[in-house]
Design an enzyme around this catalytic site. Structure first.
Site, short mmCIF file in Angstrom:
data_model
loop_
_atom_site.label_atom_id
_atom_site.label_comp_id
_atom_site.label_asym_id
_atom_site.label_seq_id
_atom_site.Cartn_x
_atom_site.Cartn_y
_atom_site.Cartn_z
N ASP A 1 1.56 90.64 59.52
CA ASP A 1 0.53 90.98 60.50
C ASP A 1 -0.31 89.77 60.90
O ASP A 1 -1.41 89.91 61.44
CB ASP A 1 -0.41 92.06 59.94
N ASP B 1 -4.07 102.91 48.76
CA ASP B 1 -3.26 103.04 47.55
C ASP B 1 -3.74 104.20 46.68
O ASP B 1 -2.95 105.01 46.20
CB ASP B 1 -3.25 101.72 46.77
#
Length: 551
Positions: free
Chosen positions: A154, A307
């Site tokens: 990214d 997460d």
């Protein structure tokens, strides 16, 4: 004549005062209360409002401290009486035909023995570490035709993107199956990149996905030691490895971080794994069963702890997690104070915000038993993600210092000494090699609790900055001998740019409380308060960690 002469100058002086606009000032001075009146007013306000409020805050903090102590004792007991993963689950090494029913076709048996594994490496402008993670992933001991390394870049820096792509092509020329993936936007940040990476057609053939941040370097046998737990035990959805740090000795701040994270893994993760088969995924150095990930709803970017969000949703679906303490993955600790603050804000704010979003879902779900829901809501979220941040700041940095100014309120000795000492000893037991850093760890963690408390309330109340995402700056391998300034190649910053007035002002408040206690108090709280004031001042002037232009 004499009377008239006396009145004349007096009237003239009064007129002069009015002419200068001082009449109101004179009236104010005449009506200003004496020092005795001020003391009496403060005494009345203190007795009627300040002291009761402080007493209530003290009682609340002591109750929350008792919760922290109980949780720490239970987790420590679970760790000391731990059930080793290799004794609870089948984890025999993979081999030809292993993990499958009797089959005469050796080739097919081998394919079952070594399932297709996807390795995802999300990165963002990782100039200093991209080679480490890509090289380590490509060096994993696993059949090359059963492994796909997916680099999710990214990066917004075109130079860095070019370097990462070149590195991927270099490993591809060596026979490794490396996929270089980029996106048009950074929507969802890390969660968005991981989610989009799983949508690629070639991923459909994969059974498991290992995830490593750009600074993580797994050992070659990482998959050989983790995948068997997933292959042999269909109820396991996640295997989490232990983090090991390459730059622990870089500065005092990295040593303190190592103590905190070591306790997190050795107590919280290991305790959760051995008792409830659940813990928060650490976002890296772990392997997911892709079917478990998909059943949980995949990656979501609704918080900055994607997460933990995934782990909670997978746990609610009944999937079990395993933490392997003996499987270690090298990584890097943030050595810059500003970077560390951003990381702690993201972790703390995101966890509190997730608690807000999933609390009702956990409470009303019928897919898990009551005791599991109680553990998740009370111990995992409330005690560790809320109470653990509020108590160090409110009790040790606010209530105790204020109590030396308010004689009507006395904090009991057990709350000031016995409870924190016991909690500290429980931390020290799992950090015997760093026990001499305990005093510094206590003072630094209390300072950081100031920021964590603010971040916790931002997440819990969804205030501004709740989804603030700042990528943790990485400087490369800790063995690198170049100083940080040369690695970063950025101009040095001025020392006052590193100052944070909140800590400096708070240190002044603590210095005042300590001095007042030294002069008028009958106890020795001033010893601790002076030390805590110095800690706030040191952090406030930026004299902590390494220095870079971002400091």
């Amino acid at each position: 004549m004499a009377m008239a002469g006396a009145d004349g100058p007096t009237a003239g002086a009064a007129a002069a005062v009015r002419w200068r606009g001082g009449e109101s000032l004179l009236l104010l001075l005449l009506r200003w209360p004496s020092s005795a009146e001020l003391v009496a007013a403060w005494g009345a306000a203190r007795a009627s409002a300040v002291a009761p409020a402080l007493a209530a805050a003290s009682a609340a903090c002591l109750a929350l401290s008792a919760m922290l102590l109980a949780d720490a004792v239970l987790m420590a007991a679970a760790c000391f009486a731990r059930r080793r993963p290799d004794r609870r689950y089948r984890a025999t090494p993979l081999g030809a035909g292993a993990g499958a029913d009797d089959d005469d076709d050796d080739e097919e048996a081998g394919r079952v023995a070594y399932p297709m594994v996807l390795v995802q490496i999300p990165m963002y402008n990782e100039r200093e570490v991209y080679k480490l993670s890509i090289g380590a992933a490509c060096g994993l001991s696993w059949p090359s035709d059963r492994l796909i390394v997916q680099v999710l870049d990214d990066s917004t820096d075109p130079t860095v993107k070019g370097l990462v792509e070149l590195e991927c092509k270099s490993w591809g020329n060596k026979g490794k199956n490396v996929k270089y993936e980029v996106r048009n936007t950074r929507k969802g940040y890390k969660a968005g990149a991981l989610k989009e990476g799983l949508l690629r057609d070639y991923v459909q053939q994969c059974n498991y996905v290992a995830i490593f941040d750009a600074d993580f370097q797994p050992e070659p046998d990482f998959l050989l030691r983790t995948i068997p737990y997933l292959v042999r035990n269909p109820q396991i959805g996640l295997v989490q490895a232990h983090w090991e740090f390459v730059n622990t000795s870089e500065c005092l701040m990295t040593r303190i971080q190592k103590m905190t994270l070591h306790y997190h893994f050795k107590v919280e993760q290991e305790g959760g794994s051995s008792t409830f088969a659940f813990f928060g995924f650490n976002g890296t150095a772990g392997v997911w069963r892709i079917s478990a990930l998909e059943e949980a709803g995949g990656w979501k970017d609704r918080t900055t702890v994607e997460d933990m969000d995934l782990a909670v949703r997978a746990g609610l679906k009944g999937w079990k997690f395993v933490y392997l303490a003996d499987v270690k993955v090298k990584s890097e600790l943030p050595s810059n104070l500003k970077t560390y603050r951003h990381q702690q804000h993201r972790w703390t704010c995101g966890a509190a915000n997730l608690f807000r979003k999933v609390g009702a879902e956990i409470l009303f779900t019928k897919e898990v038993p009551f005791w599991w829901k109680f553990y998740l809501l009370y111990s995992f979220f409330f005690v560790r993600k809320v109470v653990a941040h509020v108590v160090p700041f409110m009790l040790y940095c606010v209530v105790i210092p204020f109590s030396v100014l308010i004689p009507e309120v006395t904090v009991p000795v057990w709350g000031v000494v016995y409870v924190p000492t016991t909690i500290t000893l429980l931390h020290a037991i799992r950090n015997t090699s760093s026990i001499h850093f305990i005093p510094f760890w206590i003072l630094f963690e209390n300072v950081m609790s100031f920021h964590r408390t603010k971040a916790m309330f931002i997440g819990l109340l969804e205030l501004g900055g709740v989804n603030e995402w700042v990528v943790t700056e990485k400087l490369g391998n800790g063995s690198n001998t170049k100083p940080a300034s040369q690695i970063l190649e950025r101009p040095p910053c001025r020392f006052w740019d590193r100052w944070t007035m909140s800590e400096i002002l708070f240190s002044i408040f603590l210095f005042f409380c300590a001095t007042y206690n030294l002069a008028y108090g009958g106890d020795y709280y001033f010893v601790y308060i002076y030390l805590q004031a110095i800690a706030f001042l040191v952090v406030g002037i930026g004299f902590c960690g390494t220095i870079s232009s971002n400091s």
